[in-house]
Design a protein around this motif. Structure first.
Motif, PDB file in Angstrom:
ATOM      1  N   PHE A   1      -5.194  -1.262  -8.974  1.00  0.00           N
ATOM      2  CA  PHE A   1      -6.234  -2.051  -8.321  1.00  0.00           C
ATOM      3  C   PHE A   1      -6.636  -3.235  -9.191  1.00  0.00           C
ATOM      4  O   PHE A   1      -6.579  -3.163 -10.419  1.00  0.00           O
ATOM      5  CB  PHE A   1      -7.500  -1.213  -8.099  1.00  0.00           C
ATOM      6  N   VAL A   2      -7.103  -4.282  -8.540  1.00  0.00           N
ATOM      7  CA  VAL A   2      -7.863  -5.308  -9.224  1.00  0.00           C
ATOM      8  C   VAL A   2      -9.331  -5.039  -8.887  1.00  0.00           C
ATOM      9  O   VAL A   2      -9.661  -4.657  -7.758  1.00  0.00           O
ATOM     10  CB  VAL A   2      -7.434  -6.726  -8.795  1.00  0.00           C
TER      11      VAL A   2
ATOM     12  N   LEU B   1      -2.696   5.755  -2.076  1.00  0.00           N
ATOM     13  CA  LEU B   1      -2.845   5.416  -3.486  1.00  0.00           C
ATOM     14  C   LEU B   1      -3.484   4.054  -3.719  1.00  0.00           C
ATOM     15  O   LEU B   1      -3.920   3.769  -4.828  1.00  0.00           O
ATOM     16  CB  LEU B   1      -1.474   5.453  -4.182  1.00  0.00           C
ATOM     17  N   GLN B   2      -3.519   3.200  -2.705  1.00  0.00           N
ATOM     18  CA  GLN B   2      -4.155   1.883  -2.868  1.00  0.00           C
ATOM     19  C   GLN B   2      -5.098   1.573  -1.702  1.00  0.00           C
ATOM     20  O   GLN B   2      -4.894   0.617  -0.969  1.00  0.00           O
ATOM     21  CB  GLN B   2      -3.100   0.788  -2.997  1.00  0.00           C
ATOM     22  N   PRO B   3      -6.146   2.355  -1.562  1.00  0.00           N
ATOM     23  CA  PRO B   3      -7.132   2.030  -0.529  1.00  0.00           C
ATOM     24  C   PRO B   3      -7.947   0.808  -0.935  1.00  0.00           C
ATOM     25  O   PRO B   3      -7.949   0.400  -2.100  1.00  0.00           O
ATOM     26  CB  PRO B   3      -8.010   3.283  -0.493  1.00  0.00           C
ATOM     27  N   HIS B   4      -8.638   0.240   0.011  1.00  0.00           N
ATOM     28  CA  HIS B   4      -9.585  -0.840  -0.268  1.00  0.00           C
ATOM     29  C   HIS B   4     -10.953  -0.185  -0.369  1.00  0.00           C
ATOM     30  O   HIS B   4     -11.486   0.319   0.618  1.00  0.00           O
ATOM     31  CB  HIS B   4      -9.544  -1.863   0.867  1.00  0.00           C
ATOM     32  N   LEU B   5     -11.531  -0.185  -1.565  1.00  0.00           N
ATOM     33  CA  LEU B   5     -12.786   0.519  -1.818  1.00  0.00           C
ATOM     34  C   LEU B   5     -13.892  -0.484  -2.127  1.00  0.00           C
ATOM     35  O   LEU B   5     -13.691  -1.401  -2.924  1.00  0.00           O
ATOM     36  CB  LEU B   5     -12.623   1.486  -2.995  1.00  0.00           C
TER      37      LEU B   5
ATOM     38  N   LEU C   1     -13.055   8.371  -7.717  1.00  0.00           N
ATOM     39  CA  LEU C   1     -13.201   9.819  -7.641  1.00  0.00           C
ATOM     40  C   LEU C   1     -13.486  10.278  -6.214  1.00  0.00           C
ATOM     41  O   LEU C   1     -12.891  11.256  -5.734  1.00  0.00           O
ATOM     42  CB  LEU C   1     -14.328  10.277  -8.564  1.00  0.00           C
ATOM     43  N   ASP C   2     -14.392   9.606  -5.539  1.00  0.00           N
ATOM     44  CA  ASP C   2     -14.730   9.996  -4.168  1.00  0.00           C
ATOM     45  C   ASP C   2     -13.502   9.951  -3.271  1.00  0.00           C
ATOM     46  O   ASP C   2     -13.302  10.830  -2.419  1.00  0.00           O
ATOM     47  CB  ASP C   2     -15.818   9.077  -3.601  1.00  0.00           C
ATOM     48  N   HIS C   3     -12.680   8.926  -3.452  1.00  0.00           N
ATOM     49  CA  HIS C   3     -11.455   8.839  -2.649  1.00  0.00           C
ATOM     50  C   HIS C   3     -10.489   9.954  -3.029  1.00  0.00           C
ATOM     51  O   HIS C   3      -9.927  10.631  -2.157  1.00  0.00           O
ATOM     52  CB  HIS C   3     -10.790   7.477  -2.853  1.00  0.00           C
ATOM     53  N   ALA C   4     -10.288  10.169  -4.335  1.00  0.00           N
ATOM     54  CA  ALA C   4      -9.326  11.179  -4.781  1.00  0.00           C
ATOM     55  C   ALA C   4      -9.715  12.580  -4.313  1.00  0.00           C
ATOM     56  O   ALA C   4      -8.849  13.381  -3.928  1.00  0.00           O
ATOM     57  CB  ALA C   4      -9.216  11.147  -6.305  1.00  0.00           C
ATOM     58  N   PHE C   5     -10.998  12.886  -4.315  1.00  0.00           N
ATOM     59  CA  PHE C   5     -11.440  14.240  -3.987  1.00  0.00           C
ATOM     60  C   PHE C   5     -11.331  14.550  -2.495  1.00  0.00           C
ATOM     61  O   PHE C   5     -11.599  15.677  -2.079  1.00  0.00           O
ATOM     62  CB  PHE C   5     -12.860  14.477  -4.483  1.00  0.00           C
ATOM     63  N   LYS C   6     -10.914  13.589  -1.708  1.00  0.00           N
ATOM     64  CA  LYS C   6     -10.576  13.892  -0.313  1.00  0.00           C
ATOM     65  C   LYS C   6      -9.253  14.648  -0.240  1.00  0.00           C
ATOM     66  O   LYS C   6      -8.954  15.275   0.773  1.00  0.00           O
ATOM     67  CB  LYS C   6     -10.472  12.598   0.499  1.00  0.00           C
TER      68      LYS C   6
ATOM     69  N   MET D   1       0.851  -1.187   0.000  1.00  0.00           N
ATOM     70  CA  MET D   1       0.000   0.000   0.000  1.00  0.00           C
ATOM     71  C   MET D   1       0.885   1.235   0.000  1.00  0.00           C
ATOM     72  O   MET D   1       1.770   1.368   0.848  1.00  0.00           O
ATOM     73  CB  MET D   1      -0.889   0.008   1.240  1.00  0.00           C
ATOM     74  N   ARG D   2       0.705   2.131  -0.966  1.00  0.00           N
ATOM     75  CA  ARG D   2       1.528   3.322  -1.037  1.00  0.00           C
ATOM     76  C   ARG D   2       0.741   4.527  -0.564  1.00  0.00           C
ATOM     77  O   ARG D   2      -0.401   4.721  -0.910  1.00  0.00           O
ATOM     78  CB  ARG D   2       2.031   3.545  -2.461  1.00  0.00           C
ATOM     79  N   LEU D   3       1.405   5.369   0.240  1.00  0.00           N
ATOM     80  CA  LEU D   3       0.794   6.573   0.764  1.00  0.00           C
ATOM     81  C   LEU D   3       1.668   7.766   0.429  1.00  0.00           C
ATOM     82  O   LEU D   3       2.883   7.669   0.418  1.00  0.00           O
ATOM     83  CB  LEU D   3       0.648   6.510   2.298  1.00  0.00           C
ATOM     84  N   PHE D   4       1.033   8.929   0.157  1.00  0.00           N
ATOM     85  CA  PHE D   4       1.766  10.170   0.049  1.00  0.00           C
ATOM     86  C   PHE D   4       1.459  10.970   1.297  1.00  0.00           C
ATOM     87  O   PHE D   4       0.306  11.309   1.550  1.00  0.00           O
ATOM     88  CB  PHE D   4       1.354  10.954  -1.198  1.00  0.00           C
TER      89      PHE D   4
END
Length: 214
Positions: free
Chosen positions: A107-108, A47-51, A158-163, A1-4
Motif C-alpha cells: 500500500f501507499v 490483499l490490496q483493498p482500498h482502506l 488489522l480490521d481487514h485481516a481479521f475478516k 489488486m490481488r485476491l486469495f
C-alpha cells in the motif's frame, strides 16, 4: 489488486444430475478466473483493498508512486534503527520499491488532510493452515510519527485481516526500540525470536510479535 479465493470443496459426487463433476467444474472456472485469483478453500482474502480512516487512506501501490514515496524514504533518520539502514539511498530503495510492487500486497499511505504520500506498508505470507498473515515493511514520514497515524494504519489493516484470519504477526529487529514500542502499543505480544536474512543477505534476528483476533 490481488485476491486469495478460499472456496468450500464439493464432495460426494458434486452436482448431481447435470453430468458435471467437481473437477470438470473447477477446470472451467479456472479458464475464466483472472490470473491474480488463487484457489484455496473457504473465502476471499483481498490483499490490496482500498482502506479509509479518519486520518489516513491506504490504496494499492502503483509504479507512479515512486517519486512521492522516495521523497519520504530518502530521510536517513527513518532507517537509523532498521537493519537496512541504507534504504534512504535511491538505488537501495529502488529495489525495495520494485519488490513491493511485485508482491501485489503493498500500500501507499496518504494523509487525508493534505493528500500527500507519507509512507507504505504491506501484507505478506498468508498461511492458510495457521490462518495467519504478516503485516510489515511499514514506514512513515517523521512528520507523522508519534502514535496516532501508525495506530490508525495498523487498525485499518488489522480490521481487514481479521475478516479472514485469526492471527496477525509483525517482525521487528531487536535493536529497533521505536518499532517495538509501536507494536506493543497496538497490542502486539512477542511470540518468538526468528533468524533470517536482511536485504544484504546478512544473518539477522527478528522478534516475532502476534496480535490475535478479538
Amino acid at each position: 489488486m490481488r485476491l486469495f479465493l478460499m472456496r468450500d470443496i464439493l464432495v460426494n459426487g458434486g452436482d448431481r444430475g447435470n453430468g458435471i463433476t467437481p473437477s470438470t467444474r473447477e477446470t472451467e472456472r479456472e479458464k475464466r478466473r483472472p490470473a491474480l485469483w488463487y484457489r484455496t478453500h473457504r473465502m476471499v482474502f483481498e490483499l490490496q483493498p482500498h482502506l479509509v480512516g479518519d486520518l489516513l487512506e491506504l490504496r494499492p501501490l502503483r509504479p507512479d508512486d515512486w517519486d512521492g514515496l522516495f521523497t519520504v524514504a530518502s530521510d536517513p533518520l527513518i532507517w537509523e534503527q532498521h537493519p537496512a539502514r541504507d534504504r534512504y539511498k535511491e538505488e537501495v530503495f529502488n529495489e525495495f520499491f520494485r519488490e513491493a510492487l511485485e508482491t501485489g500486497s503493498a500500500f501507499v499511505v496518504i494523509d487525508r488532510k493534505t493528500q500527500r504520500t507519507i509512507g507504505s506498508s504491506r501484507y505478506f505470507g498468508l498461511d492458510l493452515e495457521k490462518r495467519e498473515i504478516e503485516i510489515g515493511w511499514t514506514f512513515l514520514a517523521r512528520s507523522h510519527w508519534g502514535g496516532k497515524y501508525n495506530a490508525e494504519l495498523k487498525r485499518l489493516m488489522l480490521d481487514h485481516a481479521f475478516k479472514f484470519v485469526e492471527t496477525v504477526v509483525l517482525l521487528v529487529a531487536p535493536t529497533n526500540g521505536r518499532s517495538r514500542k509501536a507494536v506493543e502499543r497496538i497490542g502486539g505480544v512477542m511470540r518468538e525470536r526468528r533468524a533470517g536474512a536482511d536485504p544484504h543477505r546478512q544473518n539477522v534476528e527478528h522478534l516475532v510479535y502476534e496480535i490475535k483476533k478479538p
